[in-house]
Scaffold this active site. Structure first.
Site, PDB file in Angstrom:
ATOM      1  N   SER A 110       0.829  -1.273  -0.210  1.00  0.00           N
ATOM      2  CA  SER A 110      -0.001  -0.049   0.005  1.00  0.00           C
ATOM      3  C   SER A 110       0.972   1.142  -0.054  1.00  0.00           C
ATOM      4  O   SER A 110       1.960   1.150   0.363  1.00  0.00           O
ATOM      5  CB  SER A 110      -0.817   0.066   1.253  1.00  0.00           C
ATOM      6  OG  SER A 110      -1.467   1.450   1.335  1.00  0.00           O
TER       7      SER A 110
ATOM      8  N   TYR B 105      -1.725  -0.413  10.482  1.00  0.00           N
ATOM      9  CA  TYR B 105      -1.898  -0.824   9.157  1.00  0.00           C
ATOM     10  C   TYR B 105      -0.568  -0.149   8.608  1.00  0.00           C
ATOM     11  O   TYR B 105       0.003  -1.042   7.667  1.00  0.00           O
ATOM     12  CB  TYR B 105      -3.091  -0.197   8.449  1.00  0.00           C
ATOM     13  CG  TYR B 105      -3.303  -0.533   7.042  1.00  0.00           C
ATOM     14  CD1 TYR B 105      -3.744  -1.486   6.661  1.00  0.00           C
ATOM     15  CD2 TYR B 105      -2.866   0.388   6.223  1.00  0.00           C
ATOM     16  CE1 TYR B 105      -3.988  -1.751   5.232  1.00  0.00           C
ATOM     17  CE2 TYR B 105      -3.248   0.276   4.567  1.00  0.00           C
ATOM     18  CZ  TYR B 105      -3.700  -1.070   4.310  1.00  0.00           C
ATOM     19  OH  TYR B 105      -3.961  -1.285   3.032  1.00  0.00           O
TER      20      TYR B 105
HETATM   21  N1  LIG Z   1      -8.812  -0.559  -1.194  1.00  0.00           N
HETATM   22  C1  LIG Z   1      -7.550   0.274  -0.981  1.00  0.00           C
HETATM   23  O1  LIG Z   1      -7.849   1.423  -0.707  1.00  0.00           O
HETATM   24  C2  LIG Z   1      -6.463  -0.362  -0.850  1.00  0.00           C
HETATM   25  C3  LIG Z   1      -5.208   0.667  -0.919  1.00  0.00           C
HETATM   26  C4  LIG Z   1      -3.865  -0.038  -0.747  1.00  0.00           C
HETATM   27  C5  LIG Z   1      -3.610  -1.387  -0.698  1.00  0.00           C
HETATM   28  N2  LIG Z   1      -4.781  -2.258  -0.529  1.00  0.00           N
HETATM   29  C6  LIG Z   1      -4.536  -3.463  -0.254  1.00  0.00           C
HETATM   30  O2  LIG Z   1      -5.132  -4.325  -1.125  1.00  0.00           O
HETATM   31  C7  LIG Z   1      -5.504  -5.796  -0.636  1.00  0.00           C
HETATM   32  C8  LIG Z   1      -6.679  -5.825  -1.239  1.00  0.00           C
HETATM   33  O3  LIG Z   1      -7.958  -5.201  -0.823  1.00  0.00           O
HETATM   34  P1  LIG Z   1      -9.216  -4.688  -1.421  1.00  0.00           P
HETATM   35  O4  LIG Z   1      -9.008  -3.328  -1.222  1.00  0.00           O
HETATM   36  O5  LIG Z   1      -9.273  -5.560  -2.586  1.00  0.00           O
HETATM   37  O6  LIG Z   1     -10.108  -5.065  -0.251  1.00  0.00           O
HETATM   38  P2  LIG Z   1     -11.098  -6.208  -0.117  1.00  0.00           P
HETATM   39  O7  LIG Z   1     -11.553  -6.216   1.298  1.00  0.00           O
HETATM   40  O8  LIG Z   1     -12.213  -6.271  -0.910  1.00  0.00           O
HETATM   41  O9  LIG Z   1     -10.460  -7.639  -0.408  1.00  0.00           O
HETATM   42  C9  LIG Z   1      -9.470  -8.119   0.510  1.00  0.00           C
HETATM   43  C10 LIG Z   1      -9.491  -9.518   0.602  1.00  0.00           C
HETATM   44  O10 LIG Z   1      -8.711 -10.260   1.696  1.00  0.00           O
HETATM   45  C11 LIG Z   1      -9.566 -11.257   2.172  1.00  0.00           C
HETATM   46  N3  LIG Z   1      -9.023 -11.845   3.289  1.00  0.00           N
HETATM   47  C12 LIG Z   1      -9.150 -10.968   4.588  1.00  0.00           C
HETATM   48  N4  LIG Z   1      -8.408 -11.698   5.620  1.00  0.00           N
HETATM   49  C13 LIG Z   1      -7.962 -12.880   5.083  1.00  0.00           C
HETATM   50  C14 LIG Z   1      -7.429 -14.128   5.608  1.00  0.00           C
HETATM   51  N5  LIG Z   1      -7.078 -14.128   6.887  1.00  0.00           N
HETATM   52  N6  LIG Z   1      -7.313 -15.074   4.929  1.00  0.00           N
HETATM   53  C15 LIG Z   1      -7.514 -15.008   3.274  1.00  0.00           C
HETATM   54  N7  LIG Z   1      -8.289 -14.054   2.842  1.00  0.00           N
HETATM   55  C16 LIG Z   1      -8.497 -13.038   3.606  1.00  0.00           C
HETATM   56  C17 LIG Z   1     -10.964 -10.626   2.238  1.00  0.00           C
HETATM   57  O11 LIG Z   1     -11.943 -11.725   2.568  1.00  0.00           O
HETATM   58  C18 LIG Z   1     -11.299 -10.126   1.000  1.00  0.00           C
HETATM   59  O12 LIG Z   1     -11.856 -10.858   0.117  1.00  0.00           O
HETATM   60  C19 LIG Z   1      -5.312  -5.752   0.588  1.00  0.00           C
HETATM   61  O13 LIG Z   1      -3.982  -6.228   1.259  1.00  0.00           O
HETATM   62  C20 LIG Z   1      -5.270  -4.065   0.946  1.00  0.00           C
HETATM   63  O14 LIG Z   1      -4.551  -3.809   2.217  1.00  0.00           O
HETATM   64  C21 LIG Z   1      -6.234  -1.430  -0.276  1.00  0.00           C
END
Ligand SMILES: NC(=O)c1ccc[n+]([C@@H]2O[C@H](COP(=O)([O-])OP(=O)(O)OC[C@H]3O[C@@H](n4cnc5c(N)ncnc54)[C@H](O)[C@@H]3O)[C@@H](O)[C@H]2O)c1
Length: 304
Positions: free
Chosen positions: A156, A169
């Site tokens: 991130s 985080y």
């Molecule tokens: N959305 C944002 O603004 C953003 C920005 C930077 C980084 N990210 C990172 O991107 C990645 C994906 O996030 P997203 O935005 O698609 O959110 P999201 O919540 O849609 O997807 C995250 C997924 O991870 C799964 N997950 C959570 N805990 C888990 C576990 N213990 N085992 C297996 N799966 C698990 C969830 O069930 C979900 O399907 C994350 O690592 C998040 O930190 C997101």
């Protein structure tokens, strides 16, 4: 920081490749899975969201008209689940070439004054940081056995800058950036590359759930959003550009930009330290190959 273009030497076909994607039931992971399948890859999704994950792969298979995707319930914090995930990919589709280690949470990210509770404190680290490291270690064994592969971690922008109030985080994502940057020698040891994308804010359930749980946070995350497809393109660039390893790509509202590793300050360098760095460089690859051979043997012994 150097700017980059995602139209550099990339190939977007992945015919014959098998990808494991954690956290791919929805959001960023699902979008990367979709792009890989459209490029000819087979995909295995590992996630704790079983119904959403199964529905996602059912849609992929229906749209493709053949079996291109499979789901297995996976909690990335457990080695048993990580091993089952990669073994599932092997038994379903014959091996693993790509791992997108993307599962992550943001809940309980502001922990300074939260209860002094071990499980609560450890959860975000176990998923966001240790879960990725466990996944990467299992991926390495499967990929080394196959002759090589490529891993992309979803870190991130919070792994490079500090979002206010997101102390835990921020720490987990900084950990991922450090882990990836430490893998410079990996391709020479086992022909596996590992890189990380660092997106800014992307409109997914993760952000929505965060604000639903604590509406006061909305004010701290009102920055411009990053289009989801930019994050997908960052993943695809790393997976197809074989010159990239241990690199960190920021994915920003106006496009991608590499974040370079800071130089070691001059006062940390002496003649003796330079000599020992040269000595270390000579041994790191043969030592790594020896350790990998033992790790592969141990992994094989576990299943026989
Ligand atoms: N959305 C944002 O603004 C953003 C920005 C930077 C980084 N990210 C990172 O991107 C990645 C994906 O996030 P997203 O935005 O698609 O959110 P999201 O919540 O849609 O997807 C995250 C997924 O991870 C799964 N997950 C959570 N805990 C888990 C576990 N213990 N085992 C297996 N799966 C698990 C969830 O069930 C979900 O399907 C994350 O690592 C998040 O930190 C997101």
């Amino acid at each position: 920081m150097t700017e980059t273009s995602l139209s550099s030497p990339t190939v977007t076909r992945f015919d014959g490749k098998v990808a494991v994607i954690t956290g791919g039931s929805r959001g960023i992971g699902k979008a990367v899975a979709d792009k890989l399948i459209k490029g000819g890859a087979k995909v295995v999704i590992g996630d704790i969201l079983e119904q959403e994950g199964q529905a996602t792969v059912d849609d992929f298979n229906k749209n493709a008209g053949s079996k291109v995707a499979s789901f297995i319930r996976t909690d990335v914090t457990k080695y048993t689940d990580n091993k089952a995930l990669f073994q599932h990919a092997e038994s379903e589709f014959g091996g693993v070439d790509i791992a997108v280690l993307n599962a992550g949470i943001v809940s309980n990210c502001d922990t300074l004054f939260s209860p002094l509770d071990d499980d609560l404190e450890e959860k975000i680290f176990n998923i966001n940081a240790i879960g990725v490291i466990k996944g990467a270690k299992v991926a390495l064994l499967h990929m080394a056995k196959r002759g090589g592969g490529s891993i992309v971690c979803t870190a991130s922008l919070a792994g490079l800058y500090c979002l206010p109030f997101f102390n835990a985080y921020n720490a987990t994502k900084h950990a991922l950036v450090g882990f990836v940057r430490s893998c410079q020698h990996l391709p020479d040891i086992c022909n596996v590359r590992i890189n990380a994308v660092c997106p800014g804010y992307v409109e997914t359930d993760l952000l929505k759930n965060l604000v639903d749980a604590d509406p006061s946070l909305a004010i701290s995350i009102c920055n411009p959003r990053v289009p989801l497809e930019y994050v997908v393109d960052g993943n695809i660039m790393f997976l197809s550009d074989t010159t990239k390893n241990a690199k960190i790509l920021m994915v920003l509202p106006d496009g991608p930009q590499f974040s370079e590793t800071p130089e070691l300050p001059g006062s940390m360098i002496s003649e003796a330290s330079e000599k020992s760095t040269r000595e270390y460089a000579k041994t790191v690859v043969p030592d790594g190959k020896e350790k990998l051979a033992k790790a592969l043997q141990n992994y094989k012994n576990e299943y026989h």
